[in-house]
Design an enzyme around this catalytic site. Structure first.
Site, short mmCIF file in Angstrom:
data_model
loop_
_atom_site.label_atom_id
_atom_site.label_comp_id
_atom_site.label_asym_id
_atom_site.label_seq_id
_atom_site.Cartn_x
_atom_site.Cartn_y
_atom_site.Cartn_z
N ARG A 326 0.74 -1.19 -0.06
CA ARG A 326 0.11 0.11 0.01
C ARG A 326 0.76 1.29 0.05
O ARG A 326 0.40 2.24 -0.52
CB ARG A 326 -0.81 -0.06 1.18
CG ARG A 326 -2.06 0.95 1.12
CD ARG A 326 -3.19 0.72 2.14
NE ARG A 326 -4.21 -0.19 1.95
CZ ARG A 326 -4.37 -1.16 2.71
NH1 ARG A 326 -3.88 -1.21 3.96
NH2 ARG A 326 -5.06 -2.03 2.38
N GLY A 327 1.90 1.16 0.46
CA GLY A 327 2.92 2.41 0.53
C GLY A 327 3.33 2.63 -0.77
O GLY A 327 3.08 3.98 -1.17
#
Length: 390
Positions: A326-327
């Protein structure tokens, strides 16, 4: 500052009707015959209250940029603002609605479904035939407040079980998630939110749908919103599951520069004495920002992302030991929004540097013995990667 706002107020009073039309929300209804009419009356008491202009807010550049990036690219999925009390957190978030470009939606639809799309619609709008004949309206993007003491029924909506059983009708009273569809849901003191409401928000934010089930009866409606939270970290921490759902995280501090503090007080005093005149003074800047946001949204899908930028993003997340992917996804979406807002044709490392701290500081692994600020760790990692690339 007070004298300048007074002169603006005098000019505003000379054209009262024009100023009122410029500052109020304009809603246009298109009838089935294709005619249109303007409804300049505020839609609610909250809409009737003058809002402090977004462009008049001094300082807190990181928070303001994060809000604007979310306005450009909803795929960033929200912002968490943590910092001291009285640092314009709530003021900035509520002022955002005033600079967002208006949206078109189906009239009488409680979920503000878009008339020109086939996905993400409520049952009524999806099954309407012909859909092209549905009357539409144009209005402001909703920014909905979730009160701290709100119940689950207030958030999700309620079903009239008696009417459903006796008449066979699914009588549903929409909640705050319905009102926030295609807009922003704002939670002040988000770190004090009750756990069962956190669970509801996580489910809705993940799927974009709110499902209400009571006594074997189920209602589902679209609930695609940008989640905005604010709070004071001294009052408690967020659950990791909720923290990870915020795309960006901004940390703000009390401004210590004396001249800036004086200017903040002057602007607030001028606004309280003459809200309409003060807003008229900043309307050109507000309109310029609206135009810039529209242009950035139009540019967003045309931006080029070079392979070396994707590799740089992946290497940065690996260097920082960021869990999951998700980063990278958030960092890329934020960089796309930043490049579009700056008017570039492709994403550059300048865009990565501009949004890396916002995107990754709340995704770093926590070491109780390490006192190093997360932002510093990200800057060090960026500098190291830059040197290795030379």
């Amino acid at each position: 500052m007070a004298s300048s706002s007074t002169s603006a107020a005098s000019a505003a009073r000379a054209g009262t009707s024009q100023t009122a039309r410029a500052t109020n929300v304009k809603t246009t209804r298109k009838t089935r015959k294709g005619t249109s009419s303007d409804a300049t009356a505020p839609q609610s008491l909250a809409d009737a209250q003058p809002v402090f202009p977004f462009t008049a807010i001094l300082g807190q550049e990181e928070m303001k940029r994060a809000l604007l990036l979310n306005a450009v690219n909803p795929n960033i999925r929200g912002i968490l603002v943590l910092g001291h009390r009285g640092t314009a957190k709530s003021t900035s978030i509520r002022a955002l609605a005033d600079v967002l470009p208006p949206i078109e939606f189906v009239a009488e639809c409680p979920y503000r479904c878009p008339p020109d799309k086939s996905a993400g619609l409520c049952d009524t709008c999806r099954n309407a035939k012909p859909r092209a004949k549905l009357p539409t309206m144009v209005g402001r993007v909703p920014v909905v407040d979730l009160p701290l003491g709100a119940t689950e029924d207030r958030l999700c909506g309620t079903l009239d079980i008696e009417r459903a059983l006796s008449q066979g009708q699914k009588a549903f009273e929409p909640g705050l998630l319905a009102k926030a569809n295609r807009g922003f849901l704002y939670i002040d003191e988000v770190n004090l939110l009750e756990d069962h409401l956190v669970d509801v928000l996580l489910d809705s934010a993940a799927g974009g749908i709110n499902i209400v089930e009571r006594e074997g009866i189920s209602i589902a409606h679209p609930a695609r919103f940008t989640l905005i939270g604010s709070g004071n970290p001294e009052e408690g921490e967020l659950r990791p599951q909720l923290l990870d759902r915020f795309g960006l995280m901004a940390e703000i501090r009390t401004i210590t520069d004396i001249d800036t503090r004086i200017a903040i007080v002057k602007r607030r005093l001028a606004f309280e004495r003459d809200p309409i005149g003060f807003r008229a003074e900043y309307e050109p800047a507000q309109q310029a920002l609206r135009t810039r946001l529209v242009q950035a949204r139009d540019r967003l899908d045309t931006l080029d992302v070079p392979d070396d930028i994707l590799r740089f993003i992946a290497r940065l997340c690996v260097a920082l030991d960021v869990d999951g992917h998700r980063g990278e996804i958030t960092l890329l979406n934020a960089a796309l929004a930043n490049a579009a807002f700056e008017g570039r044709a492709h994403v550059t490392r300048d865009d990565i540097r501009a949004v890396a701290t916002l995107s990754l500081r709340h995704r770093l692994r926590k070491d109780p013995l390490d006192r190093t600020d997360g932002g510093e760790k990200i800057r060090w990692a960026l500098e190291k990667l830059e040197k290795e690339s030379q």
